[in-house]
Write a protein that holds these residues in place. Structure first.
Motif, mmCIF file in Angstrom:
data_model
loop_
_atom_site.group_PDB
_atom_site.id
_atom_site.type_symbol
_atom_site.label_atom_id
_atom_site.label_comp_id
_atom_site.label_asym_id
_atom_site.label_seq_id
_atom_site.Cartn_x
_atom_site.Cartn_y
_atom_site.Cartn_z
ATOM 1 N N TYR A 68 0.834 -1.204 0.000
ATOM 2 C CA TYR A 68 0.000 0.000 0.000
ATOM 3 C C TYR A 68 0.873 1.260 0.000
ATOM 4 O O TYR A 68 0.615 2.203 -0.742
ATOM 5 C CB TYR A 68 -0.939 0.021 1.207
ATOM 6 C CG TYR A 68 -1.689 1.330 1.305
ATOM 7 C CD1 TYR A 68 -2.770 1.588 0.471
ATOM 8 C CD2 TYR A 68 -1.288 2.330 2.188
ATOM 9 C CE1 TYR A 68 -3.435 2.792 0.525
ATOM 10 C CE2 TYR A 68 -1.958 3.536 2.242
ATOM 11 C CZ TYR A 68 -3.027 3.765 1.409
ATOM 12 O OH TYR A 68 -3.681 4.968 1.456
ATOM 13 N N LEU A 69 1.907 1.268 0.835
ATOM 14 C CA LEU A 69 2.768 2.448 0.921
ATOM 15 C C LEU A 69 3.515 2.705 -0.382
ATOM 16 O O LEU A 69 3.768 3.857 -0.740
ATOM 17 C CB LEU A 69 3.756 2.294 2.080
ATOM 18 C CG LEU A 69 3.139 2.298 3.475
ATOM 19 C CD1 LEU A 69 4.202 1.995 4.522
ATOM 20 C CD2 LEU A 69 2.440 3.615 3.765
ATOM 21 N N SER A 71 2.365 1.839 -3.359
ATOM 22 C CA SER A 71 1.393 2.059 -4.420
ATOM 23 C C SER A 71 1.158 3.557 -4.636
ATOM 24 O O SER A 71 1.061 4.322 -3.670
ATOM 25 C CB SER A 71 0.067 1.388 -4.052
ATOM 26 O OG SER A 71 -0.938 1.790 -4.945
ATOM 27 N N ASP A 74 -3.803 6.049 -3.390
ATOM 28 C CA ASP A 74 -4.132 6.185 -1.970
ATOM 29 C C ASP A 74 -5.628 5.992 -1.764
ATOM 30 O O ASP A 74 -6.426 6.322 -2.643
ATOM 31 C CB ASP A 74 -3.752 7.570 -1.448
ATOM 32 C CG ASP A 74 -2.265 7.712 -1.199
ATOM 33 O OD1 ASP A 74 -1.572 6.686 -1.150
ATOM 34 O OD2 ASP A 74 -1.806 8.849 -1.045
ATOM 35 N N LEU A 75 -5.996 5.488 -0.583
ATOM 36 C CA LEU A 75 -7.418 5.381 -0.252
ATOM 37 C C LEU A 75 -8.045 6.753 -0.103
ATOM 38 O O LEU A 75 -9.208 6.955 -0.410
ATOM 39 C CB LEU A 75 -7.593 4.593 1.046
ATOM 40 C CG LEU A 75 -7.246 3.115 0.973
ATOM 41 C CD1 LEU A 75 -7.318 2.488 2.353
ATOM 42 C CD2 LEU A 75 -8.180 2.406 0.020
ATOM 43 N N ASP A 78 -4.648 12.850 -1.903
ATOM 44 C CA ASP A 78 -3.780 13.816 -1.227
ATOM 45 C C ASP A 78 -4.333 15.240 -1.221
ATOM 46 O O ASP A 78 -3.895 16.059 -0.426
ATOM 47 C CB ASP A 78 -2.389 13.813 -1.874
ATOM 48 C CG ASP A 78 -1.618 12.553 -1.536
ATOM 49 O OD1 ASP A 78 -1.907 11.955 -0.479
ATOM 50 O OD2 ASP A 78 -0.732 12.169 -2.313
ATOM 51 N N GLY A 84 -5.621 13.577 3.736
ATOM 52 C CA GLY A 84 -5.016 13.231 2.457
ATOM 53 C C GLY A 84 -3.523 12.993 2.563
ATOM 54 O O GLY A 84 -2.993 12.046 1.987
ATOM 55 N N SER A 85 -2.846 13.819 3.321
ATOM 56 C CA SER A 85 -1.393 13.667 3.449
ATOM 57 C C SER A 85 -1.013 12.741 4.593
ATOM 58 O O SER A 85 0.124 12.289 4.676
ATOM 59 C CB SER A 85 -0.744 15.029 3.641
ATOM 60 O OG SER A 85 -1.248 15.634 4.803
ATOM 61 N N ASP A 87 -2.785 9.818 5.500
ATOM 62 C CA ASP A 87 -3.376 8.484 5.470
ATOM 63 C C ASP A 87 -2.326 7.381 5.548
ATOM 64 O O ASP A 87 -2.549 6.360 6.203
ATOM 65 C CB ASP A 87 -4.303 8.287 4.268
ATOM 66 C CG ASP A 87 -3.566 8.282 2.940
ATOM 67 O OD1 ASP A 87 -2.588 9.020 2.803
ATOM 68 O OD2 ASP A 87 -3.997 7.542 2.038
ATOM 69 N N ASP A 88 -1.166 7.591 4.929
ATOM 70 C CA ASP A 88 -0.102 6.580 5.019
ATOM 71 C C ASP A 88 0.348 6.402 6.465
ATOM 72 O O ASP A 88 0.513 5.275 6.938
ATOM 73 C CB ASP A 88 1.100 6.968 4.158
ATOM 74 C CG ASP A 88 0.813 6.860 2.667
ATOM 75 O OD1 ASP A 88 -0.198 6.231 2.295
ATOM 76 O OD2 ASP A 88 1.606 7.405 1.884
ATOM 77 N N SER A 92 -0.327 3.086 8.667
ATOM 78 C CA SER A 92 0.872 2.452 9.219
ATOM 79 C C SER A 92 0.753 2.296 10.726
ATOM 80 O O SER A 92 1.091 1.238 11.278
ATOM 81 C CB SER A 92 2.117 3.270 8.881
ATOM 82 O OG SER A 92 2.315 3.316 7.497
#
Length: 128
Positions: A68-69, A71, A74-75, A78, A84-85, A87-88, A92
């Motif tokens: 996912y990271l 890819s 993003d779900l 951004d 948006g910024s 979500d990673d 995690s």
């Protein structure tokens, strides 16, 4: 009719995911400290993935997180403010919390290559 229902289900599911991520986001101070931990976290994840003693479910969860990271999709786009910024980082943190509870604090500490202060931030982030 069926297309409208399917679209409503997808939108509802996305909104539930956004709400879940918002509720599980780390505090601002903890998020800033977590960003500084990224190199140590990458090493920890690499060790956990390569260690045959790591439970298979943990290895699968970490592998999916890494995919996912890496890819470009993003779900949460951004362009959305805050989420948006972040979500990673939020995803995690959620996965790492689950991993931390599954593996245990002592095993994580044994595999941690960073400094002790960084491990304390990780412990707080994981809620252990």
């Amino acid at each position: 009719g069926a297309i409208v229902v399917a679209l409503a289900v997808v939108i509802t599911g996305w909104l539930v995911l956004v709400a879940f991520l918002w509720l599980h986001r780390p505090s601002r101070d903890l998020a800033a400290a977590a960003f500084r931990l990224i190199p140590d976290l990458v090493r920890l994840v690499r060790v956990l993935l390569s260690d045959s003693g790591t439970p298979t479910s943990v290895r699968v969860a970490l592998a999916v997180l890494l995919l996912y990271l890496l890819s470009p999709i993003d779900l949460i786009p951004d362009f959305l403010p805050v989420l948006g910024s972040a979500d990673d980082l939020i995803l995690s943190a959620v996965v790492l919390r689950w991993v931390g509870r599954r593996v245990g604090l002592d095993d994580l500490r044994a595999r941690w290559t960073g400094d002790p202060a960084g491990f304390e931030v990780l412990r707080r982030l994981l809620g252990i």
